[in-house]
Scaffold this motif. Structure first.
Motif, PDB file in Angstrom:
ATOM      1  N   LEU A 149       9.640 -28.992  -4.368  1.00 53.53           N
ATOM      2  CA  LEU A 149      10.161 -29.964  -3.412  1.00 53.53           C
ATOM      3  C   LEU A 149      10.808 -29.252  -2.223  1.00 53.53           C
ATOM      4  O   LEU A 149      10.937 -29.816  -1.139  1.00 53.53           O
ATOM      5  CB  LEU A 149      11.211 -30.862  -4.092  1.00 53.53           C
ATOM      6  CG  LEU A 149      10.719 -31.775  -5.215  1.00 53.53           C
ATOM      7  CD1 LEU A 149      11.903 -32.377  -5.959  1.00 53.53           C
ATOM      8  CD2 LEU A 149       9.851 -32.885  -4.634  1.00 53.53           C
ATOM      9  N   TYR A 150      11.233 -27.985  -2.460  1.00 53.35           N
ATOM     10  CA  TYR A 150      11.910 -27.235  -1.410  1.00 53.35           C
ATOM     11  C   TYR A 150      10.971 -26.165  -0.863  1.00 53.35           C
ATOM     12  O   TYR A 150      10.366 -25.410  -1.623  1.00 53.35           O
ATOM     13  CB  TYR A 150      13.173 -26.565  -1.961  1.00 53.35           C
ATOM     14  CG  TYR A 150      14.182 -27.541  -2.518  1.00 53.35           C
ATOM     15  CD1 TYR A 150      15.014 -28.270  -1.684  1.00 53.35           C
ATOM     16  CD2 TYR A 150      14.300 -27.734  -3.901  1.00 53.35           C
ATOM     17  CE1 TYR A 150      15.936 -29.169  -2.186  1.00 53.35           C
ATOM     18  CE2 TYR A 150      15.228 -28.624  -4.421  1.00 53.35           C
ATOM     19  CZ  TYR A 150      16.039 -29.343  -3.557  1.00 53.35           C
ATOM     20  OH  TYR A 150      16.955 -30.224  -4.061  1.00 53.35           O
ATOM     21  N   ASN A 151      10.882 -26.087   0.433  1.00 54.81           N
ATOM     22  CA  ASN A 151      10.026 -25.086   1.077  1.00 54.81           C
ATOM     23  C   ASN A 151      10.858 -23.839   1.361  1.00 54.81           C
ATOM     24  O   ASN A 151      11.274 -23.583   2.489  1.00 54.81           O
ATOM     25  CB  ASN A 151       9.436 -25.662   2.370  1.00 54.81           C
ATOM     26  CG  ASN A 151       8.434 -24.717   2.997  1.00 54.81           C
ATOM     27  OD1 ASN A 151       7.851 -23.878   2.316  1.00 54.81           O
ATOM     28  ND2 ASN A 151       8.250 -24.842   4.306  1.00 54.81           N
ATOM     29  N   ILE A 152      11.109 -23.072   0.308  1.00 54.00           N
ATOM     30  CA  ILE A 152      11.965 -21.897   0.397  1.00 54.00           C
ATOM     31  C   ILE A 152      11.168 -20.667  -0.037  1.00 54.00           C
ATOM     32  O   ILE A 152      10.442 -20.697  -1.029  1.00 54.00           O
ATOM     33  CB  ILE A 152      13.198 -22.043  -0.519  1.00 54.00           C
ATOM     34  CG1 ILE A 152      14.002 -23.286  -0.138  1.00 54.00           C
ATOM     35  CG2 ILE A 152      14.079 -20.798  -0.451  1.00 54.00           C
ATOM     36  CD1 ILE A 152      14.669 -23.239   1.198  1.00 54.00           C
ATOM     37  N   ALA A 153      11.316 -19.568   0.694  1.00 53.57           N
ATOM     38  CA  ALA A 153      10.601 -18.340   0.351  1.00 53.57           C
ATOM     39  C   ALA A 153      11.312 -17.594  -0.777  1.00 53.57           C
ATOM     40  O   ALA A 153      12.540 -17.643  -0.887  1.00 53.57           O
ATOM     41  CB  ALA A 153      10.499 -17.441   1.576  1.00 53.57           C
ATOM     42  N   ASN A 154      10.553 -16.904  -1.606  1.00 48.52           N
ATOM     43  CA  ASN A 154      11.132 -16.082  -2.668  1.00 48.52           C
ATOM     44  C   ASN A 154      11.891 -14.897  -2.064  1.00 48.52           C
ATOM     45  O   ASN A 154      11.532 -14.397  -0.995  1.00 48.52           O
ATOM     46  CB  ASN A 154      10.037 -15.538  -3.589  1.00 48.52           C
ATOM     47  CG  ASN A 154       9.374 -16.629  -4.394  1.00 48.52           C
ATOM     48  OD1 ASN A 154       9.661 -17.808  -4.208  1.00 48.52           O
ATOM     49  ND2 ASN A 154       8.481 -16.249  -5.295  1.00 48.52           N
ATOM     50  N   GLY A 155      12.926 -14.460  -2.768  1.00 49.56           N
ATOM     51  CA  GLY A 155      13.643 -13.261  -2.359  1.00 49.56           C
ATOM     52  C   GLY A 155      14.756 -13.491  -1.356  1.00 49.56           C
ATOM     53  O   GLY A 155      15.468 -12.551  -0.994  1.00 49.56           O
ATOM     54  N   GLU A 156      14.917 -14.713  -0.877  1.00 51.00           N
ATOM     55  CA  GLU A 156      16.006 -15.020   0.051  1.00 51.00           C
ATOM     56  C   GLU A 156      17.326 -15.127  -0.708  1.00 51.00           C
ATOM     57  O   GLU A 156      17.353 -15.302  -1.923  1.00 51.00           O
ATOM     58  CB  GLU A 156      15.732 -16.350   0.769  1.00 51.00           C
ATOM     59  CG  GLU A 156      14.556 -16.310   1.724  1.00 51.00           C
ATOM     60  CD  GLU A 156      14.926 -15.714   3.068  1.00 51.00           C
ATOM     61  OE1 GLU A 156      16.002 -15.094   3.172  1.00 51.00           O
ATOM     62  OE2 GLU A 156      14.132 -15.861   4.009  1.00 51.00           O
ATOM     63  N   THR A 157      18.424 -15.040   0.015  1.00 53.70           N
ATOM     64  CA  THR A 157      19.729 -15.351  -0.563  1.00 53.70           C
ATOM     65  C   THR A 157      20.193 -16.699  -0.028  1.00 53.70           C
ATOM     66  O   THR A 157      19.689 -17.181   0.999  1.00 53.70           O
ATOM     67  CB  THR A 157      20.789 -14.291  -0.203  1.00 53.70           C
ATOM     68  OG1 THR A 157      20.966 -14.276   1.227  1.00 53.70           O
ATOM     69  CG2 THR A 157      20.364 -12.914  -0.681  1.00 53.70           C
ATOM     70  N   ILE A 158      21.137 -17.312  -0.720  1.00 52.66           N
ATOM     71  CA  ILE A 158      21.686 -18.594  -0.266  1.00 52.66           C
ATOM     72  C   ILE A 158      22.269 -18.448   1.134  1.00 52.66           C
ATOM     73  O   ILE A 158      22.118 -19.321   1.992  1.00 52.66           O
ATOM     74  CB  ILE A 158      22.743 -19.097  -1.261  1.00 52.66           C
ATOM     75  CG1 ILE A 158      22.064 -19.558  -2.552  1.00 52.66           C
ATOM     76  CG2 ILE A 158      23.573 -20.228  -0.662  1.00 52.66           C
ATOM     77  CD1 ILE A 158      23.020 -19.990  -3.638  1.00 52.66           C
ATOM     78  N   GLU A 159      22.912 -17.318   1.381  1.00 51.06           N
ATOM     79  CA  GLU A 159      23.525 -17.076   2.693  1.00 51.06           C
ATOM     80  C   GLU A 159      22.477 -17.081   3.803  1.00 51.06           C
ATOM     81  O   GLU A 159      22.674 -17.696   4.860  1.00 51.06           O
ATOM     82  CB  GLU A 159      24.256 -15.734   2.675  1.00 51.06           C
ATOM     83  CG  GLU A 159      24.982 -15.414   3.969  1.00 51.06           C
ATOM     84  CD  GLU A 159      25.741 -14.111   3.892  1.00 51.06           C
ATOM     85  OE1 GLU A 159      26.713 -13.949   4.654  1.00 51.06           O
ATOM     86  OE2 GLU A 159      25.382 -13.254   3.061  1.00 51.06           O
TER      87      GLU A 159
END
Length: 431
Positions: A413-423
């Motif tokens: 549901l979320y278009n987020i890349a792997n390896g990122e941090t929340i910051e």
């Protein structure tokens, strides 16, 4: 034969290191808990101490600015990053400072006695990381095993702080990253957490708070629907707190140019003013009395909102302490308030709020579920399992600790890349 010899050699090392870390962290955590209890009682009997909070903030800021920073290999290792520095230590990006433990204990004691709204597990976790670094220095552990020792320290600190050794073991493996359990640390984390717990309770005799669910509703489709909807609400509460807390931190660091003394002094003044406006000190300190009350009888309907603001200002302006107890408070009191609108048992709603809000804020759904099992003696297992997962998913990629790494997004549901941090994700949203 050589293969088995190596297996038992490594196993023996992990048990040894886990035991050493558990003994030290369990003992220091017992000291932390007992001292916090004593200082909390002193503050409650001496209401005027709240007016010294701004001065306490100056002292805390001075300590971190002058003794909390170390430059190694052209990288700044700053103890004021608190749990984020421990997480970066697990990822191998930075080094947990050995001095971090004593500093965070002193800063937590100052925050507690003068009425800052904070908890205690943060100090225990950071002391765990500090002790792990001392063990590493003494035994000259290799670079790969250092990360596992830090995870052991996290497990020992959390398990000892709440009397939940199974949760502590998993929390150490789950805290650093979303979407990945670092099972490589299973044996030492388990040993460290259990040894830490038994040192705190059996060896030093500390008694943990008890939260009792009086009644669990019968399993039904309607009740599950209610639990899911409630969990979404609790996830929004966790997002609200995390966003406000980090927003205040970023704004004050920018405005005061990372002068922690000025930040904490102004933050202390704000807390004093808020306390005078509210007319009571129910939202200063840890708030354990009202937290326990929320399981038994009605509490003020906006208690959760007051605690959210008090804690976000306290920790966002540079004061120190854990965030789990305040999160427990917010979730339990919101659950208590929702009892007026939803036909479910009061204590069950308080427990559901406590666990679901923690799951969404910490991004540790498995540890949160195990926490419910240990804290509430296995009652309502089906409901808590659903609540932890729902809150975890709906809280999005927010959290208490910006350094948490996202190995995999919570959902497609979320278009987020792997390896990122929340910051990094937060910065991309707010360029």
């Amino acid at each position: 034969m050589l293969k088995y010899k190596n297996f038992f050699s490594v196993l023996g090392q992990w048990i040894f290191f886990g035991t050493i870390i558990g003994i030290i962290v369990g003992s220091t955590t017992a000291f932390l808990l007992e001292t916090n209890d004593y200082l909390g009682e002193v503050r409650e009997k001496s209401g005027w101490l709240i007016f010294l909070l701004p001065l306490g903030g100056i002292v805390i800021g001075y300590i971190y600015m002058n003794y909390g920073k170390v430059l190694l290999n052209n990288t700044l290792h700053d103890a004021s990053e608190l749990n984020n520095l421990v997480i970066e230590g697990v990822h191998g990006k930075k080094k947990v400072l050995r001095r971090m433990g004593p500093i965070v204990y002193l800063a937590t004691f100052i925050t507690v006695i003068f009425g800052g709204s904070t908890g205690r597990e943060g100090a225990a976790v950071q002391m765990g990381g500090s002790v792990a670094e001392i063990v590493n220095k003494f035994f000259k552990v290799n670079i790969f095993d250092i990360k596992i020792l830090i995870m052991c320290g996290i497990s020992a600190g959390f398990g000892a702080a709440f009397g939940t050794p199974i949760t502590g073991a998993v929390f150490g493996m789950e805290m650093a990253a979303l979407g990945k359990l670092k099972f490589e640390g299973l044996v030492p984390c388990l040993v460290a957490s259990f040894v830490g717990h038994f040192m705190t309770t059996a060896a030093w005799g500390h008694k943990h708070e008890e939260f009792i669910i009086q009644t669990v509703p019968e399993i039904s489709f309607i009740t599950f629907i209610k639990v899911i909807l409630l969990s979404v609400i609790f996830s929004l509460l966790s997002i609200s707190y995390c966003q406000l807390r980090h927003g205040i931190q970023n704004a004050t660091e920018k405005f005061f140019k990372k002068n922690h003394m000025k930040r904490a002094f102004v933050g202390g003044i704000i807390i004093v003013v808020l306390t005078l406006i509210v007319g009571s000190q129910d939202y200063n300190g840890r708030g354990l009395d009202m937290l326990e009350q929320s399981f038994k009888e009605e509490v003020p309907p906006f208690a959760f909102l007051a605690k959210l603001v008090f804690t976000a200002v306290t920790l966002g302006t540079g004061f120190v302490g854990g965030e789990a107890i305040p999160i427990f408070f917010m979730g339990a009191t919101l659950g208590n308030t929702l009892h007026s609108f939803i036909d479910l048992p009061l204590s069950f709603l308080a427990a559901l709020g406590l666990i679901a809000t923690f799951s969404g804020a910490a991004n540790t759904p498995i540890a949160a579920f195990l926490l419910a099992m240990e804290m509430f003696n296995g009652k309502g297992v089906e409901y808590f399992f659903v609540a932890c997962l729902v809150s975890y998913i709906f809280s999005g990629h927010h959290g208490l600790w910006p350094s948490q790494k996202i190995y995999e997004p919570k959902s497609r549901l979320y278009n987020i890349a792997n390896g990122e941090t929340i910051e990094n994700i937060e910065k991309k949203k707010n360029p």
